[in-house]
Design a protein around this motif. Structure first.
Motif, PDB file in Angstrom:
ATOM      1  N   TYR A  92       0.933  -1.108  -0.311  1.00 30.17           N
ATOM      2  CA  TYR A  92       0.061   0.474   0.189  1.00 30.17           C
ATOM      3  C   TYR A  92       0.882   1.517   0.101  1.00 30.17           C
ATOM      4  O   TYR A  92       0.724   2.189  -0.076  1.00 30.17           O
ATOM      5  N   SER A  93       2.153   1.183   0.547  1.00 28.84           N
ATOM      6  CA  SER A  93       3.211   2.617   0.447  1.00 28.84           C
ATOM      7  C   SER A  93       3.558   3.002  -1.164  1.00 28.84           C
ATOM      8  O   SER A  93       4.959   3.836  -0.775  1.00 28.84           O
ATOM      9  N   LEU A  94       3.623   1.969  -1.287  1.00 22.21           N
ATOM     10  CA  LEU A  94       4.225   1.628  -2.666  1.00 22.21           C
ATOM     11  C   LEU A  94       3.082   2.862  -4.033  1.00 22.21           C
ATOM     12  O   LEU A  94       2.945   3.193  -3.938  1.00 22.21           O
ATOM     13  N   LYS A  95       5.154   3.289  -5.023  1.00 28.16           N
ATOM     14  CA  LYS A  95       4.020   4.577  -5.905  1.00 28.16           C
ATOM     15  C   LYS A  95       4.510   4.205  -6.653  1.00 28.16           C
ATOM     16  O   LYS A  95       5.889   3.510  -7.278  1.00 28.16           O
ATOM     17  N   ILE A  96       4.180   3.762  -7.910  1.00 32.33           N
ATOM     18  CA  ILE A  96       4.362   2.932  -9.308  1.00 32.33           C
ATOM     19  C   ILE A  96       4.750   4.619 -10.281  1.00 32.33           C
ATOM     20  O   ILE A  96       3.894   5.409  -9.979  1.00 32.33           O
ATOM     21  N   ASN A  97       5.971   4.828 -10.348  1.00 26.76           N
ATOM     22  CA  ASN A  97       6.066   6.179 -11.540  1.00 26.76           C
ATOM     23  C   ASN A  97       6.694   5.899 -12.691  1.00 26.76           C
ATOM     24  O   ASN A  97       7.258   5.492 -13.632  1.00 26.76           O
ATOM     25  N   GLN A  98       5.364   6.277 -13.577  1.00 24.63           N
ATOM     26  CA  GLN A  98       4.992   6.338 -14.760  1.00 24.63           C
ATOM     27  C   GLN A  98       5.839   6.903 -15.958  1.00 24.63           C
ATOM     28  O   GLN A  98       5.973   7.199 -16.798  1.00 24.63           O
ATOM     29  N   TYR A  99       6.592   7.872 -14.721  1.00 23.83           N
ATOM     30  CA  TYR A  99       7.224   9.013 -15.441  1.00 23.83           C
ATOM     31  C   TYR A  99       9.202   8.797 -15.130  1.00 23.83           C
ATOM     32  O   TYR A  99      10.030   9.681 -15.932  1.00 23.83           O
ATOM     33  N   ALA A 100       9.654   7.662 -14.917  1.00 24.33           N
ATOM     34  CA  ALA A 100      10.729   7.607 -14.804  1.00 24.33           C
ATOM     35  C   ALA A 100      11.453   7.170 -15.997  1.00 24.33           C
ATOM     36  O   ALA A 100      11.269   6.985 -16.839  1.00 24.33           O
ATOM     37  N   CYS A 101      12.931   7.673 -15.070  1.00 17.98           N
ATOM     38  CA  CYS A 101      13.764   7.930 -16.796  1.00 17.98           C
ATOM     39  C   CYS A 101      14.633   6.912 -16.000  1.00 17.98           C
ATOM     40  O   CYS A 101      15.244   6.831 -17.570  1.00 17.98           O
TER      41      CYS A 101
END
Length: 376
Positions: free
Chosen positions: A323-332
């Protein structure tokens, strides 16, 4: 009015007095939520680790990583779920009928034990999205509600209620219509078996100090590590909302600049640019609190733009971690894809599907609060 914790001070005690107690942050873990966020993160991690998945699961995972899954959810409604016929809540009619603008309810999944929600009665027509868009009448009624709820609960509840705290999520949010998550501040709540604990840490965004500098120094405006607190007994309410509007405007400028860097439209020129490139949240949030506590009204502005990236996921073992994770679709790059987010920043709340040991106590607390507020 008492402090919430006798031997600890939290963000909401700052500037109240010369207090040498150690700083602490209140964390809540609430069960029975069955949150889709944890399930989506579990699927995303499985996809990253090349685990066997069905075609449907793979397609969903791809949508998580490119962000389209969130856009699809938004397109289901003309504006948002909160102002649609799909919004389900347990309305508290007797207390709500006392106010012209706001309605109170018990939400499906509160942020804090037995937390309530507050939203505009006329949201279907108004579509008001942010605190700074409210009229003086609408804003002042929030202050009245907080005082009324405190007076009722502090005098009649078996729990020691010391304040009322309302969180408004702004900028990136799933429900666009303005709504507040109302916390009944209970003394030493960490000792009552309500899924709460205090930790000797002080989470804050490293860019908060940069944003604070954009606001002029004036009496009643306190600049903290976490953001800004405004004493509404000193600063006029409409002036406070202008400060909020300016603060968010500066936040949006930073976020826009960061996105251009991530897209390669702007080159990295300094340390802040590099931080934005690698660590900017895919969904920055401005946590705005309205608080009635220790005989004072405060408006607090808490930015969350920067998150920590998690390079190894092997220690993620349970639903709380997921629950404490965020998926970063902008990751380089791959090192920036998984980020840690315990939100809200200064009152972290973790929601898990399995009922915790605190479930019975939380249920009793909710019954106590609803009974008192709904008395005629």
């Amino acid at each position: 009015m008492e402090k919430q914790f006798k031997n600890r001070k939290t963000f909401f005690d700052l500037d109240m007095e010369n207090d040498d107690n150690y700083f602490a942050t209140l964390y809540c873990t609430l069960g029975g939520a069955n949150k889709k966020r944890a399930k989506m993160n579990k699927l995303a991690l499985a996809y990253l680790n090349n685990a066997p998945l069905t075609k449907e699961e793979k397609d969903t995972a791809k949508k998580i990583f490119d962000g389209t899954i969130y856009e699809e959810k938004k397109r289901k409604f003309e504006h948002c779920q909160l102002c649609s016929d799909n919004f389900i809540s347990e309305i508290l009619p007797n207390i709500s009928n006392k106010y012209d603008n706001w309605e109170l309810c018990c939400p499906t999944h509160p942020y804090t034990p037995a937390g309530l929600m507050i939203y505009l009665k006329n949201r279907k027509e108004l579509h008001t999205e942010n605190l700074q868009d409210l009229s003086k009448e609408q804003f002042d009624e929030i202050l009245q509600i907080m005082r009324d709820l405190y007076d009722k609960l502090s005098s009649k509840s078996e729990y020691n209620v010391v304040g009322i705290n309302i969180l408004f999520n702004q900028i990136s949010k799933s429900q666009l219509c303005i709504h507040g998550h109302l916390e009944t501040m209970i003394a030493d709540i960490d000792k009552l078996g309500l899924g709460c604990e205090i930790k000797d840490e002080q989470p804050y965004d490293i860019l908060a100090s940069l944003l604070n500098e954009q606001i002029e120094n004036k009496r009643g405006v306190y600049k903290e590590k976490e953001g800004i607190r405004i004493d509404l007994s000193i600063v006029d309410s409409m002036e406070a909302l202008k400060i909020l509007e300016k603060y968010e405007s500066k936040m949006k400028q930073i976020i826009s600049h960061g996105r251009k860097i991530q897209k390669g439209e702007i080159k990295v020129k300094n340390d802040i640019d590099n931080i934005l490139l690698h660590r900017m949240s895919p969904a920055p949030v401005n946590y705005v609190y309205m608080t009635y506590y220790r005989d004072k009204f405060f408006l607090s502005i808490i930015p969350e733009i920067i998150l920590e990236a998690i390079k190894s996921t092997r220690y993620i073992k349970n639903e709380s971690d997921l629950y404490s994770l965020k998926i970063n679709q902008y990751a380089c790059n791959n090192d920036d894809i998984i980020m840690k987010q315990c939100s809200p920043l200064i009152r972290p709340s973790i929601k898990v599907s399995k009922n915790c040991e605190s479930a019975v106590n939380i249920s009793n607390l909710k019954k106590d609060i609803v009974k008192i507020l709904e008395e005629r």
